[in-house]
Design a protein around this motif. Structure first.
Motif, PDB file in Angstrom:
ATOM      1  N   ASP A 121      46.062  35.467  37.447  1.00  0.00           N
ATOM      2  CA  ASP A 121      45.452  36.500  38.287  1.00  0.00           C
ATOM      3  C   ASP A 121      45.895  37.911  37.902  1.00  0.00           C
ATOM      4  N   HIS A 122      47.125  38.064  37.447  1.00  0.00           N
ATOM      5  CA  HIS A 122      47.558  39.385  36.969  1.00  0.00           C
ATOM      6  C   HIS A 122      46.727  39.795  35.755  1.00  0.00           C
ATOM      7  N   GLU A 125      43.202  40.627  36.866  1.00  0.00           N
ATOM      8  CA  GLU A 125      43.159  41.946  37.510  1.00  0.00           C
ATOM      9  C   GLU A 125      42.951  43.041  36.468  1.00  0.00           C
ATOM     10  N   ARG A 126      43.641  42.945  35.336  1.00  0.00           N
ATOM     11  CA  ARG A 126      43.482  43.943  34.277  1.00  0.00           C
ATOM     12  C   ARG A 126      42.101  43.855  33.634  1.00  0.00           C
ATOM     13  N   ASN A 128      39.324  42.648  34.956  1.00  0.00           N
ATOM     14  CA  ASN A 128      38.327  43.105  35.924  1.00  0.00           C
ATOM     15  C   ASN A 128      38.392  44.618  36.128  1.00  0.00           C
ATOM     16  N   THR A 129      39.584  45.191  36.050  1.00  0.00           N
ATOM     17  CA  THR A 129      39.727  46.640  36.184  1.00  0.00           C
ATOM     18  C   THR A 129      38.970  47.366  35.085  1.00  0.00           C
ATOM     19  N   ALA A 155      39.361  36.101  42.005  1.00  0.00           N
ATOM     20  CA  ALA A 155      39.366  36.800  40.713  1.00  0.00           C
ATOM     21  C   ALA A 155      38.144  36.420  39.893  1.00  0.00           C
ATOM     22  N   GLU A 158      35.023  38.137  41.323  1.00  0.00           N
ATOM     23  CA  GLU A 158      34.987  39.548  40.960  1.00  0.00           C
ATOM     24  C   GLU A 158      34.509  39.719  39.519  1.00  0.00           C
TER      25      GLU A 158
END
Length: 380
Positions: A121-122, A125-126, A128-129, A155, A158
């Motif tokens: 997930d970390h 997150e990057r 998806n950012t 995640a 998204e």
């Protein structure tokens, strides 16, 4: 401990990450030069991708966000117990480089993948950012995001909301083969569950029905048979409606010494040929009307490396030939070695004029494919 350099500039990082992306060889062995990936002058990879339902291609800037990875995939040179030069692009670096390529007309879209930085997930997150930043900057073009195995439902949703296409690599046909490749990931929970979720999110009538799903097998690392691969490919198309399945030949000499694919005596050249044969089979299944059980395999369940599977099928079914090119159905014409969908459609269009095709050269200039097809045709 892995070597992590903190003083690298963006170009240095891209050079390292581009070199490491060479281990992902999907789409590297097309039948024409324009179908193959190539290096830009900045030493990064540009990939041609055929757009769905359009007769044109777009060129994607493909990069790893990071080559840092906590997983122990035995076939991968970037696995946790190796010591390559590690680096990670910031979201801002990735976005700025992409727009630089976009403005210069070198690419039209982005294909973003990554090693696993800490947790799935970390990493997501990057990823998806970066996609969200591109969308906020009004980029409405093609974005393909790799979903990290083990990512949460939130995640994944998204990523689907931001992307034109998403993929999670299945890597091997079945849990037993998968576990010979990696012990840090769970086949059913980390790979199959996300694939099913993506299918649910992108079904017809959903807000994300336009988003395509693909996957990729690592060929030869687990000593899987082609029969196993073909069975799984067929199931993925039927049950999860994937747009494409890709194959990446394992490169011997890069993996753990106890990896089954390191001891089977198969050369890297033969593995690339096997990859090519599997792509031919994929086309037979998707475009030519073949069923999995029709694909010719040897007693061990593998494809022949020295011949096109379609041609082997034709040679073992002499009762189907020769075909009368002026009366044969579209389905039958697609079974002729050397004919593809474009040539068959050209034949059908020619026949609508009321004229007869009197020889193979009525279809175009002499070439090897038409010469091959001529052996299976009559013109009465």
């Amino acid at each position: 401990m892995a070597w992590i350099q903190k003083t690298l500039d963006t170009l240095d990082k891209l050079t390292i990450l581009s070199q490491d992306s060479q281990y992902d060889l999907a789409c590297a062995c097309g039948s024409h030069a324009e179908d193959r990936r190539y290096r830009s002058t900045q030493d990064t990879w540009i990939y041609p991708v055929a757009m769905p339902y359009r007769r044109k291609k777009t060129f994607l800037f493909k990069t790893l966000l990071s080559n840092v990875c906590v997983n122990d995939c035995k076939y991968c040179p970037l696995r946790i117990n190796q010591d390559p030069r590690r680096c990670t692009l910031t979201p801002e670096e990735c976005v700025n480089v992409f727009f630089e390529y976009l403005r210069s007309g070198k690419v039209m879209g982005l294909f973003l993948s990554s090693g696993v930085i800490g947790t799935p997930d970390h990493t997501m997150e990057r990823i998806n950012t970066i996609a969200a930043m591109l969308r906020r900057k009004q980029f409405k073009g093609y974005i393909h995001l790799k979903v990290i195995p083990g990512a949460s439902d939130a995640a994944i949703e998204e990523a689907v909301s931001l992307a034109s296409a998403v993929s999670i690599n299945i890597e091997a046909p079945g849990e037993q083969n998968f576990q010979t490749l990696c012990s840090s990931k769970q086949y059913l929970d980390d790979v199959i569950r996300p694939m099913k979720l993506i299918h649910q999110l992108t079904q017809k009538g959903s807000p994300y029905s336009h988003v395509k799903q693909t996957t990729q097998f690592v060929v030869g690392a687990a000593n899987e048979t082609d029969r196993e691969l073909i069975q799984y490919v067929t199931g993925l198309y039927r049950r999860l409606h994937l747009q494409r399945v890709y194959f990446s030949a394992y490169q011997r000499g890069l993996g753990e010494t106890d990896l089954p694919g390191e001891h089977n005596g198969v050369s890297n050249k033969d593995l690339l040929t096997r990859e090519h044969r599997l792509y031919q089979v994929d086309w037979l299944l998707r475009k030519y009307g073949f069923q999995a059980e029709e694909i010719p395999l040897d007693r061990q369940g593998n494809l022949a490396l020295n011949a096109d599977p379609k041609e082997i099928w034709a040679q073992t079914h002499p009762e189907r030939f020769p075909l009368n090119i002026n009366t044969a159905s579209k389905d039958d014409l697609l079974r002729v070695p050397g004919f593809g969908p474009l040539t068959v459609n050209k034949i059908l269009t020619f026949r609508k004029t009321g004229r007869k095709i009197r020889n193979i050269w009525d279809l175009g200039k002499p070439n090897k494919r038409l010469e091959k097809a001529a052996n299976y045709l009559i013109y009465s």
